[in-house]
Design a protein around this motif. Sequence first.
Motif, PDB file in Angstrom:
ATOM      1  N   PRO A 142       2.914  15.358  16.933  1.00  9.82           N
ATOM      2  CA  PRO A 142       4.245  14.743  17.016  1.00  9.82           C
ATOM      3  C   PRO A 142       5.368  15.689  16.608  1.00  9.82           C
ATOM      4  CG  PRO A 142       2.926  13.732  15.277  1.00  9.82           C
ATOM      5  CD  PRO A 142       2.002  14.603  16.067  1.00  9.82           C
ATOM      6  N   ASN A 143       5.054  16.660  15.745  1.00  7.86           N
ATOM      7  CA  ASN A 143       6.076  17.640  15.362  1.00  7.86           C
ATOM      8  C   ASN A 143       6.524  18.481  16.554  1.00  7.86           C
ATOM      9  OD1 ASN A 143       6.257  17.075  12.546  1.00  7.86           O
ATOM     10  ND2 ASN A 143       4.313  18.119  12.240  1.00  7.86           N
ATOM     11  N   LEU A 144       5.588  18.778  17.452  1.00 12.87           N
ATOM     12  CA  LEU A 144       5.945  19.551  18.643  1.00 12.87           C
ATOM     13  C   LEU A 144       6.811  18.708  19.577  1.00 12.87           C
ATOM     14  CD1 LEU A 144       5.639  22.201  20.247  1.00 12.87           C
ATOM     15  CD2 LEU A 144       3.634  21.182  21.342  1.00 12.87           C
ATOM     16  N   VAL A 145       6.421  17.457  19.780  1.00 17.66           N
ATOM     17  CA  VAL A 145       7.198  16.562  20.646  1.00 17.66           C
ATOM     18  C   VAL A 145       8.605  16.385  20.073  1.00 17.66           C
ATOM     19  CG1 VAL A 145       7.337  14.249  21.653  1.00 17.66           C
ATOM     20  CG2 VAL A 145       5.101  15.373  21.397  1.00 17.66           C
ATOM     21  N   TRP A 146       8.692  16.171  18.772  1.00 23.34           N
ATOM     22  CA  TRP A 146       9.997  16.022  18.104  1.00 23.34           C
ATOM     23  C   TRP A 146      10.845  17.269  18.325  1.00 23.34           C
ATOM     24  CZ3 TRP A 146      13.072  18.276  14.426  1.00 23.34           C
ATOM     25  CH2 TRP A 146      14.044  17.470  13.802  1.00 23.34           C
ATOM     26  N   SER A 147      10.231  18.445  18.212  1.00 21.62           N
ATOM     27  CA  SER A 147      10.965  19.705  18.378  1.00 21.62           C
ATOM     28  C   SER A 147      11.475  19.873  19.804  1.00 21.62           C
ATOM     29  CB  SER A 147      10.071  20.891  17.992  1.00 21.62           C
ATOM     30  OG  SER A 147       9.677  20.805  16.639  1.00 21.62           O
ATOM     31  N   VAL A 148      10.695  19.413  20.779  1.00 20.67           N
ATOM     32  CA  VAL A 148      11.127  19.478  22.180  1.00 20.67           C
ATOM     33  C   VAL A 148      12.340  18.568  22.392  1.00 20.67           C
ATOM     34  CG1 VAL A 148      10.492  18.896  24.559  1.00 20.67           C
ATOM     35  CG2 VAL A 148       8.883  20.153  23.113  1.00 20.67           C
ATOM     36  N   ILE A 149      12.284  17.348  21.854  1.00 22.44           N
ATOM     37  CA  ILE A 149      13.407  16.417  22.024  1.00 22.44           C
ATOM     38  C   ILE A 149      14.655  16.958  21.333  1.00 22.44           C
ATOM     39  CG2 ILE A 149      14.252  14.080  21.564  1.00 22.44           C
ATOM     40  CD1 ILE A 149      11.353  13.118  21.723  1.00 22.44           C
ATOM     41  N   TYR A 150      14.480  17.514  20.147  1.00 26.54           N
ATOM     42  CA  TYR A 150      15.611  18.110  19.431  1.00 26.54           C
ATOM     43  C   TYR A 150      16.289  19.156  20.303  1.00 26.54           C
ATOM     44  CZ  TYR A 150      18.101  20.210  15.443  1.00 26.54           C
ATOM     45  OH  TYR A 150      19.070  20.680  14.581  1.00 26.54           O
ATOM     46  N   GLU A 151      15.492  19.999  20.931  1.00 26.47           N
ATOM     47  CA  GLU A 151      16.042  21.080  21.764  1.00 26.47           C
ATOM     48  C   GLU A 151      16.652  20.551  23.049  1.00 26.47           C
ATOM     49  OE1 GLU A 151      16.948  25.086  22.391  1.00 26.47           O
ATOM     50  OE2 GLU A 151      15.986  24.207  20.633  1.00 26.47           O
TER      51      GLU A 151
END
Length: 202
Positions: free
Chosen positions: A44-53
Amino acid sequence: MKRVLVVILIVLTLAVGSYFFNQYWIHRYDALIARQAGIYRLDPNLVWSVIYEETYFSPWKKGKDGEIGLMQITPAVGRDWATETGMKDLERQMADNPAVQLGDPERNIQIGCWYLEKFYEQYRDTPDAEARMVAAYNAGPSRAAEWNNTPAGGKQLSGEQFINNIDIPSTRAYVVSILERYRKLKGHAPDVNMQNSASPAR
């Protein structure tokens, strides 16, 4: 003196309020992200980072090439997802009005995770698979495969080598930015020293 104290108090109140509002803003979809990431076996940290970007958690955002919503999903990817579900109603809804489906935060995250999982399946046995995954997510699977190419019988590229092969500056910056944020969330610093990582250029 009283006036100065009042001004200081107002500034502090605004700063604290701004901080807490920002924390709410960037974490209000955490439960949706965790649920969908779990379904598609993603961090989920990777998915969160993608959405942030992609959108800084703004579900109304639309991209210049027709991307929609939190994870900037294209209607074509949405239609592929709907077809794969085998549910005719979803296929029809996605064909008739993709903006409605893709504008829904949960559906958008679901489809984005589904799409990322495809790249996870492709690259999970490579070093720093996340670099390949987010490069493919941004620039397309064929470009990511090209950047990942090695001579026949050659060793797999490291994450650093792969990133340095990316010849689209905006994609390289995108990948580096997401990986830096992802590693911070996971509690450790980047372990590679990427060439030109601050401002990639050709």
